[in-house]
Design an enzyme around this catalytic site. Sequence first.
Site, PDB file in Angstrom:
ATOM      1  N   TYR A  34       0.858  -1.182   0.000  1.00 26.33           N
ATOM      2  CA  TYR A  34       0.000   0.000   0.000  1.00 26.33           C
ATOM      3  C   TYR A  34       0.892   1.229   0.000  1.00 26.33           C
ATOM      4  O   TYR A  34       1.783   1.350   0.840  1.00 26.33           O
ATOM      5  CB  TYR A  34      -0.900  -0.004   1.235  1.00 26.33           C
ATOM      6  CG  TYR A  34      -1.647   1.279   1.487  1.00 26.33           C
ATOM      7  CD1 TYR A  34      -2.346   1.928   0.473  1.00 26.33           C
ATOM      8  CD2 TYR A  34      -1.674   1.835   2.752  1.00 26.33           C
ATOM      9  CE1 TYR A  34      -3.032   3.096   0.714  1.00 26.33           C
ATOM     10  CE2 TYR A  34      -2.366   3.001   3.006  1.00 26.33           C
ATOM     11  CZ  TYR A  34      -3.046   3.629   1.988  1.00 26.33           C
ATOM     12  OH  TYR A  34      -3.719   4.792   2.233  1.00 26.33           O
ATOM     13  N   ASN A  36       0.450   5.265  -0.119  1.00 23.86           N
ATOM     14  CA  ASN A  36      -0.210   6.556  -0.106  1.00 23.86           C
ATOM     15  C   ASN A  36       0.857   7.524  -0.577  1.00 23.86           C
ATOM     16  O   ASN A  36       1.776   7.857   0.170  1.00 23.86           O
ATOM     17  CB  ASN A  36      -0.672   6.875   1.321  1.00 23.86           C
ATOM     18  CG  ASN A  36      -2.089   7.318   1.392  1.00 23.86           C
ATOM     19  OD1 ASN A  36      -2.731   7.557   0.387  1.00 23.86           O
ATOM     20  ND2 ASN A  36      -2.589   7.435   2.602  1.00 23.86           N
ATOM     21  N   ARG A  80     -11.658   9.205  -7.698  1.00 27.61           N
ATOM     22  CA  ARG A  80     -12.643   9.284  -6.625  1.00 27.61           C
ATOM     23  C   ARG A  80     -12.652  10.679  -6.007  1.00 27.61           C
ATOM     24  O   ARG A  80     -11.719  11.454  -6.162  1.00 27.61           O
ATOM     25  CB  ARG A  80     -12.296   8.317  -5.481  1.00 27.61           C
ATOM     26  CG  ARG A  80     -11.883   6.932  -5.865  1.00 27.61           C
ATOM     27  CD  ARG A  80     -11.670   6.046  -4.640  1.00 27.61           C
ATOM     28  NE  ARG A  80     -10.821   6.571  -3.605  1.00 27.61           N
ATOM     29  CZ  ARG A  80      -9.525   6.273  -3.441  1.00 27.61           C
ATOM     30  NH1 ARG A  80      -8.905   5.482  -4.306  1.00 27.61           N
ATOM     31  NH2 ARG A  80      -8.850   6.770  -2.439  1.00 27.61           N
ATOM     32  N   ASP A  82     -13.002  11.430  -2.011  1.00 22.63           N
ATOM     33  CA  ASP A  82     -13.120  10.855  -0.677  1.00 22.63           C
ATOM     34  C   ASP A  82     -13.592  11.955   0.269  1.00 22.63           C
ATOM     35  O   ASP A  82     -12.872  12.922   0.510  1.00 22.63           O
ATOM     36  CB  ASP A  82     -11.782  10.297  -0.202  1.00 22.63           C
ATOM     37  CG  ASP A  82     -11.272   9.145  -1.055  1.00 22.63           C
ATOM     38  OD1 ASP A  82     -11.958   8.749  -2.018  1.00 22.63           O
ATOM     39  OD2 ASP A  82     -10.178   8.642  -0.750  1.00 22.63           O
ATOM     40  N   ASP A 111      -2.421   5.394  -4.024  1.00 23.29           N
ATOM     41  CA  ASP A 111      -3.312   6.550  -4.082  1.00 23.29           C
ATOM     42  C   ASP A 111      -2.508   7.809  -4.311  1.00 23.29           C
ATOM     43  O   ASP A 111      -1.483   8.033  -3.654  1.00 23.29           O
ATOM     44  CB  ASP A 111      -4.109   6.699  -2.778  1.00 23.29           C
ATOM     45  CG  ASP A 111      -5.474   6.045  -2.833  1.00 23.29           C
ATOM     46  OD1 ASP A 111      -5.890   5.584  -3.911  1.00 23.29           O
ATOM     47  OD2 ASP A 111      -6.145   6.010  -1.779  1.00 23.29           O
TER      48      ASP A 111
END
Length: 125
Positions: A34, A36, A80, A82, A111
């Site tokens: 992951y 970010n 997106r 958020d 992201d």
Amino acid sequence: MSRSPEQLVRDFCEAWARLDLDELLSYFAEDAVYHNMPGQPVQGRDAIRASIERFTASWQSTEWEILNLAVDGGTVLAERVDRTRTASGSVDLPVAGVFEVRDGLIHAWRDYFDLETFRKGLAGG
């Protein structure tokens, strides 16, 4: 029958509204990465849990609206907004997410967003 990569990402984004960390982690492969983008990547469910716990600790609610979604095999691109609320502020954060899905699980998630927009919104300014 397992979900398609597209459906998995749609379900994952929808799951964020429940802010159930165990549920969110169930979408990841054990050795997933992951990233970010403003920070350093983390690998493995335990590291992903710690990372998500850090930034969601003060969240009261969040809802992720998918604006556009593109799929190429196991790669899913999700543009997106958020929408996140805390006691000190709120932010509607534009995000571009890249998900690599294999065998019904997220193996990589990246992201991309503007960190200053996130900080200002959640700081009440």
